[in-house]
Design a protein around this motif. Sequence first.
Motif, PDB file in Angstrom:
ATOM      1  N   SER A  21       0.810  -1.218   0.000  1.00  6.13           N
ATOM      2  CA  SER A  21       0.000   0.000   0.000  1.00  6.13           C
ATOM      3  C   SER A  21       0.841   1.265   0.000  1.00  6.13           C
ATOM      4  N   THR A  22       1.909   1.292   0.783  1.00  6.27           N
ATOM      5  CA  THR A  22       2.678   2.523   0.969  1.00  6.27           C
ATOM      6  C   THR A  22       4.031   2.517   0.289  1.00  6.27           C
ATOM      7  N   GLY A  23       4.487   1.334  -0.122  1.00 12.21           N
ATOM      8  CA  GLY A  23       5.800   1.264  -0.750  1.00 12.21           C
ATOM      9  C   GLY A  23       6.952   1.193   0.226  1.00 12.21           C
ATOM     10  N   THR A  24       6.662   1.007   1.486  1.00 11.40           N
ATOM     11  CA  THR A  24       7.723   0.939   2.477  1.00 11.40           C
ATOM     12  C   THR A  24       7.308   0.006   3.610  1.00 11.40           C
ATOM     13  N   SER A  25       8.243  -0.299   4.490  1.00 13.44           N
ATOM     14  CA  SER A  25       7.944  -1.177   5.617  1.00 13.44           C
ATOM     15  C   SER A  25       7.412  -0.353   6.782  1.00 13.44           C
ATOM     16  N   PRO A  26       6.719  -0.991   7.738  1.00 12.27           N
ATOM     17  CA  PRO A  26       6.248  -0.253   8.916  1.00 12.27           C
ATOM     18  C   PRO A  26       7.375   0.439   9.676  1.00 12.27           C
ATOM     19  N   THR A  27       8.499  -0.221   9.839  1.00 15.62           N
ATOM     20  CA  THR A  27       9.606   0.376  10.590  1.00 15.62           C
ATOM     21  C   THR A  27      10.179   1.584   9.866  1.00 15.62           C
ATOM     22  N   THR A  28      10.373   1.463   8.562  1.00 13.81           N
ATOM     23  CA  THR A  28      10.894   2.594   7.790  1.00 13.81           C
ATOM     24  C   THR A  28       9.908   3.753   7.793  1.00 13.81           C
ATOM     25  N   TYR A  29       8.612   3.429   7.694  1.00 20.64           N
ATOM     26  CA  TYR A  29       7.584   4.469   7.731  1.00 20.64           C
ATOM     27  C   TYR A  29       7.649   5.231   9.049  1.00 20.64           C
ATOM     28  N   ARG A  30       7.711   4.501  10.159  1.00 19.79           N
ATOM     29  CA  ARG A  30       7.748   5.149  11.479  1.00 19.79           C
ATOM     30  C   ARG A  30       8.984   6.054  11.594  1.00 19.79           C
ATOM     31  N   THR A  31      10.124   5.558  11.178  1.00 17.10           N
ATOM     32  CA  THR A  31      11.358   6.341  11.278  1.00 17.10           C
ATOM     33  C   THR A  31      11.279   7.596  10.410  1.00 17.10           C
ATOM     34  N   ALA A  32      10.791   7.442   9.182  1.00 21.45           N
ATOM     35  CA  ALA A  32      10.719   8.581   8.260  1.00 21.45           C
ATOM     36  C   ALA A  32       9.732   9.620   8.750  1.00 21.45           C
TER      37      ALA A  32
END
Length: 340
Positions: free
Chosen positions: A312-323
Motif C-alpha cells: 500500500s505505501t511502498g515501504t515497511s512499517p519500521t521505515t515508515y515510522r522512522t521517516a
Amino acid sequence: MSVIAVLALDGAPGHQLTAPGLAFATAARHHHPVAYEVRVCAGPGFAGTGGPAPFGIEAPWGMEGLDDADTVLLLGHEGFRAAPPPGVVDALLAAAARGARVGAVGTGTFTLAATGLLDGRRAATSRRHTRELARLYPRIEVDPEGAAVADGAFHSAAGVLGGVDLCLHLITLDHGDPVAIETERQLFLHLHAQAQDAGGAAPEDGPGAAEAAYNAVTPPGSSLEPVTRWMEANLHHPLTLDDIAGRARLGVRSLTRRFRAETGLTPLQYLLRTRIQHAQRLLERTDDPVERIAARSGLGTPANLRHHFQRSTGTSPTTYRTAFRALVSGITWPERPEQP
C-alpha cells in the motif's frame, strides 16, 4: 468538480504558486470522491515569480479563469502595499457577489483587504506583517497567530509551506477531517521523500514510492457512514463480507455496488485500507511494537502487516515510522524576510 482559481500577481512566491496544485491534487489522488480543477491565472502585469529564486511561467489562464471559479485563491506578491492592478478588485468583488469562496495566502490578504470585503471581519496574513495589516486596514480584526482564519466566505492564512495550511483548511470544509488529515500525511511524506531524493539518500522502497489508488474515506452524508464507523470501531475483530453486509442490512451484491459507487472500493478493499490507515496512525503516535500494531489494526500477524503495508505505501512499517518521526521532528515554520 470544484474549480479553484489561483490568482498570481507579479512577484508571487514560487512556493505559493505551486502549493495549491500539490495539495488539491494529493487530496484527489488519494480519495475517490474528491475532484478539483486548479487553474493558475496570471493577473495584470504578471511577469514571473518573486525571490529568492524567481522564475517565469506561462499561465494557461488570465483573469477570465476567475469568472466561474468556486474558489479564488489570492497569492502574496511583491507589490502588495500598492493599489491592486486594474481589474483585480472588480474580479474579486464579482466572485464574492456570486457566492464564490475567496482565500488569501500571506500578503495576498493586503490585496483582498483593498477591496473592502474584509471590513468588519477576521483575517490573517504572514506573521511579520500582522501589525502593518492592522494599521493600514483598522476595520479588519487581524489574527496575530496567522493560522487559517474563516469569516463567512473569506479565508486567509499566513502561508506556511506556501499556503498548504489554507488549502488543507478548504479541503476540510469540502470533504471533512479524514480527507484533510490523510492529505496532510501524504503531502508531508511526499516532501520528505523528495528531500531524501535530492540528497541521494532515499531508498528505492522509501515513502512515496508506491501509492494506494484510494484511501478509505466515506463521503460526508454517505448512507454508508454508520457501517464504516462500525468497521473502524471493530478493526481488531476478524470481520467478513457477510458481517459487514449484515450490519448494513444489505445483500452482499447491493453492499458492494454501494461501496464502489460511494468510495471507489469494494467493502473488503475499504476494510483493508482502513486497517492500514489505523496502522499508520499507531506507527506515528505510539511506541507499540509491530506485533501489537498488527493485532490492534486487525491485520493479524507482523508478516501480514508488513506485506499489506509494503504493497500500500511502498515501504515497511519500521521505515515508515522512522521517516515520519524524522520529518515531524525536523519541521520548522520559518518565514523568509525577503518573501511576501
